[in-house]
Design a protein around this motif. Structure first.
Motif, PDB file in Angstrom:
ATOM      1  N   GLU A  70      41.316  41.112  37.960  1.00 12.51           N
ATOM      2  CA  GLU A  70      40.367  40.273  37.223  1.00 12.51           C
ATOM      3  C   GLU A  70      39.419  39.514  38.145  1.00 12.51           C
ATOM      4  O   GLU A  70      38.358  39.057  37.710  1.00 12.51           O
ATOM      5  N   SER A  71      39.802  39.381  39.433  1.00 11.95           N
ATOM      6  CA  SER A  71      38.918  38.696  40.369  1.00 11.95           C
ATOM      7  C   SER A  71      38.096  39.669  41.208  1.00 11.95           C
ATOM      8  O   SER A  71      37.433  39.267  42.159  1.00 11.95           O
ATOM      9  N   GLY A  72      38.154  40.948  40.875  1.00  8.60           N
ATOM     10  CA  GLY A  72      37.332  41.930  41.570  1.00  8.60           C
ATOM     11  C   GLY A  72      38.102  42.940  42.382  1.00  8.60           C
ATOM     12  O   GLY A  72      37.542  43.933  42.836  1.00  8.60           O
ATOM     13  N   GLY A  73      39.400  42.711  42.595  1.00  9.04           N
ATOM     14  CA  GLY A  73      40.214  43.656  43.359  1.00  9.04           C
ATOM     15  C   GLY A  73      39.977  43.548  44.856  1.00  9.04           C
ATOM     16  O   GLY A  73      39.458  42.556  45.355  1.00  9.04           O
ATOM     17  N   GLY A  74      40.310  44.596  45.564  1.00  8.36           N
ATOM     18  CA  GLY A  74      40.199  44.570  47.017  1.00  8.36           C
ATOM     19  C   GLY A  74      41.415  43.904  47.642  1.00  8.36           C
ATOM     20  O   GLY A  74      42.431  43.669  46.987  1.00  8.36           O
ATOM     21  N   ALA A  75      41.308  43.595  48.923  1.00  9.21           N
ATOM     22  CA  ALA A  75      42.438  42.994  49.628  1.00  9.21           C
ATOM     23  C   ALA A  75      41.965  42.334  50.912  1.00  9.21           C
ATOM     24  O   ALA A  75      40.874  42.607  51.404  1.00  9.21           O
TER      25      ALA A  75
END
Length: 241
Positions: A70-75
């Motif tokens: 929900e916050s855009g994904g990634g890491a």
């Protein structure tokens, strides 16, 4: 007894810059105790990768923290390299500075993170390690654990072995490593340590020596009391007094 309780009772809550705290919590950190607590309770994936190329010479860690969808994904990757104490880097105002290691962080977009997870999967990182595998601290190996899709996993990739040489995450990981410190040159397979040095060699060389045994869920033995871990050298002398 008091020292043993202190060493065994410390739990890791992630990587630390303090070399003393790092030694006290190292087994808990390797076992991913802090990640296990939250696994299944948080939506984001979290991975930990530890490369041991002789504990007294070169260790590097990667804590990979996934971002919620929900916050855009990634890491975010938090990389740390800890090499043998280099007196040339010693800060007189901070006597422990040479053992703190070098750190760097890097942000991955959702596509990069998905690609990296694919490399881990292709390398067998989500598959259990060989049963009964024992790893000496002077050996060379990767330990990979974490929480993926709410499920805990733990794997080991010792050198030399097919699990190590077939690992497909090494090349992209080096590209993502912003510490500026390359991986050390590996010895020939026949020269790679497979067991701890003799007590005489340990006494002459100094340092900390131990052996861990891994299973599909993590280290064998409770992290709170060392369990079946076999410390030796100066650490064993202190515990046996």
């Amino acid at each position: 007894m008091a020292l043993a309780a202190l060493l065994g009772g410390c739990a890791a809550f992630g990587p630390t810059d303090n070399p003393i705290a790092r030694k006290l919590t190292w087994f808990s950190y390797l076992n991913g105790d802090d990640l296990r607590v939250s696994c299944g309770k948080e939506g984001a994936d979290r991975f930990r990768m530890v490369f041991n190329a002789d504990y007294n010479r070169h260790v590097r860690t990667y804590d990979i923290i996934g971002a919620p969808v929900e916050s855009g994904g990634g890491a975010k990757i938090e990389a740390r390299v800890i090499e043998a104490t280099d007196l040339a880097r010693l800060n007189p105002l901070d006597p422990l500075s040479a053992a703190r290691g070098r750190t760097a962080t890097l942000q991955l977009n959702p596509g990069q993170f998905a690609s990296f997870i694919g490399r881990l999967r292709e390398s067998g990182a989500f598959e259990p390690p060989p049963d009964g595998l024992r790893l000496p601290s002077n050996g060379i190996y990767w330990l990979i654990n974490g929480c993926r899709g709410g499920q805990w996993f733990f794997s080991a990739h010792p050198y030399p072995s097919g699990r190590f040489t077939d690992a497909r995450f090494l090349e992209p990981l080096q590209l993502l490593d912003a510490t500026g410190i390359p991986l050390p040159t590996l010895p020939d397979p026949d020269d790679a340590p497979r067991s701890l040095p003799s007590a005489h060699e340990q006494a002459e060389g100094g340092g900390v020596f131990f052996e861990i045994q891994v299973a599909d869920r993590g280290l064998v033995g409770p992290t709170a009391t060392f369990g079946d871990w076999l410390p030796s050298g100066a650490l064993a002398d202190l515990l046996n007094r």
